[in-house]
Write an enzyme that holds these catalytic residues in place. Sequence first.
Site, PDB file in Angstrom:
ATOM      1  N   LYS A 221       0.823  -1.211   0.000  1.00  0.00           N
ATOM      2  CA  LYS A 221       0.000   0.000   0.000  1.00  0.00           C
ATOM      3  C   LYS A 221       0.858   1.263   0.000  1.00  0.00           C
ATOM      4  CE  LYS A 221      -4.150  -2.083   1.854  1.00  0.00           C
ATOM      5  NZ  LYS A 221      -5.145  -2.141   2.964  1.00  0.00           N
ATOM      6  N   ARG A 256      -2.640  -9.835   5.796  1.00  0.00           N
ATOM      7  CA  ARG A 256      -3.134 -10.015   4.419  1.00  0.00           C
ATOM      8  C   ARG A 256      -2.082  -9.473   3.461  1.00  0.00           C
ATOM      9  NH1 ARG A 256      -5.583  -6.886   0.666  1.00  0.00           N
ATOM     10  NH2 ARG A 256      -7.168  -7.821  -0.664  1.00  0.00           N
TER      11      ARG A 256
HETATM   12  C1  7PM Z   1      -5.859   0.806  -0.984  1.00  0.00           C
HETATM   13  C2  7PM Z   1      -4.882  -0.036  -1.477  1.00  0.00           C
HETATM   14  C3  7PM Z   1      -7.016   0.280  -0.501  1.00  0.00           C
HETATM   15  C4  7PM Z   1      -5.059  -1.387  -1.473  1.00  0.00           C
HETATM   16  C5  7PM Z   1      -7.206  -1.083  -0.483  1.00  0.00           C
HETATM   17  C6  7PM Z   1      -6.238  -1.934  -0.968  1.00  0.00           C
HETATM   18  C7  7PM Z   1      -7.748  -4.784   2.781  1.00  0.00           C
HETATM   19  C8  7PM Z   1      -8.778  -5.664   2.458  1.00  0.00           C
HETATM   20  C9  7PM Z   1      -8.124  -4.609   0.652  1.00  0.00           C
HETATM   21  C10 7PM Z   1      -7.334  -4.661   4.151  1.00  0.00           C
HETATM   22  C11 7PM Z   1      -8.993  -6.312   4.685  1.00  0.00           C
HETATM   23  C12 7PM Z   1      -5.612  -4.113  -1.880  1.00  0.00           C
HETATM   24  C13 7PM Z   1      -6.393  -3.412  -0.892  1.00  0.00           C
HETATM   25  N1  7PM Z   1      -7.332  -4.140   1.642  1.00  0.00           N
HETATM   26  N2  7PM Z   1      -9.394  -6.433   3.383  1.00  0.00           N
HETATM   27  N3  7PM Z   1      -8.999  -5.559   1.116  1.00  0.00           N
HETATM   28  N4  7PM Z   1      -7.998  -5.455   5.060  1.00  0.00           N
HETATM   29  N5  7PM Z   1      -9.600  -7.040   5.652  1.00  0.00           N
HETATM   30  O1  7PM Z   1      -4.828  -4.936  -1.395  1.00  0.00           O
HETATM   31  O2  7PM Z   1      -6.438  -3.882   4.522  1.00  0.00           O
HETATM   32  O3  7PM Z   1      -5.825  -3.826  -3.060  1.00  0.00           O
HETATM   33  S1  7PM Z   1      -8.064  -4.032  -0.982  1.00  0.00           S
END
Ligand code: 7PM
Length: 277
Positions: A221, A256
């Site tokens: 991220k 994750r």
């Molecule tokens: C920005 C960059 C926002 C990347 C989201 C993402 C999470 C998730 C995602 C998290 C849980 C990505 C993520 N991130 N579920 N789903 N926790 N529980 O990896 O931090 O693309 S989307």
Amino acid sequence: MKLRCGNRTLDLSSTKVMGVLNTTPDSFSDGGKFATLDAAILRAETMVSQGAAIIDVGGESTRPGAGAVTLQQELDRVIPVVERMSHSIDVCISVDSSSPEVMLAAKKAGAHLLNDVRALQREGALDTAREMSLPVCLMHMQGEPSNMQKNPAYAGVLDDVYVFLAKRIQACNQVGIENDQILIDPGFGFGKTAQHNYQLLAKLERFKTLGVPTLVGMSRKSMIGDALGGAGVDDRVMGSVAAAVIAAMNGAHIVRVHDVKETVQALEIVKATKAWQ
Ligand code: 7PM
């Protein structure tokens, strides 16, 4: 702590890895169906062989500024993968969705865990989760992916996120979803500045008093890139592994990640160290 995942139980006494399985923007229902579906299954098999205990299948692009996907697009991307995985790979399958319809279809297809970045706030999501009696991860997000990074602001990010998660756990308890079915996640990157993210990481232990396992997702991220002078998404592996190690040392039960092999190895070092603390 333990987590029921279908007919298996995950032992959370040492931090476990959840591998991210991004379904490609083009759905599996189009011409590329088998090519991209085969690729997704191969990726999942690789992550399991590298030590992932859970595979997270997501179909909604939640990146900042991302446009909303239609329900059908999400179903087309997620369900074929869950269906195939549930018959071919022995692993805990989580589905990253906020839509009750996707949750239901995913359970029918064999998913074991709900991962909802909107903490079951969508219409019908709470009741659907209760009916399905699958464990659910409740994550904090400020705003929506389309606007959450515009100007994130909190009275106090730690207290604000904590109170939100406490309220969502209470909402679950009130409809009969017990704490042994719940995980929480502070939502790194979801309506937070880099400073907000690092405060949450530094003080992650505070969330223990919520009495449920903690899941964190910082992999690749922008909080990692920001700390590395603007490193691009393909140059964030070491930073992501370092963040996972810090989270594990600060009590995270599940991390994750995209880079499973590297993270699994790093968490072995955490485990060897924690044995003597
Ligand atoms: C920005 C960059 C926002 C990347 C989201 C993402 C999470 C998730 C995602 C998290 C849980 C990505 C993520 N991130 N579920 N789903 N926790 N529980 O990896 O931090 O693309 S989307």
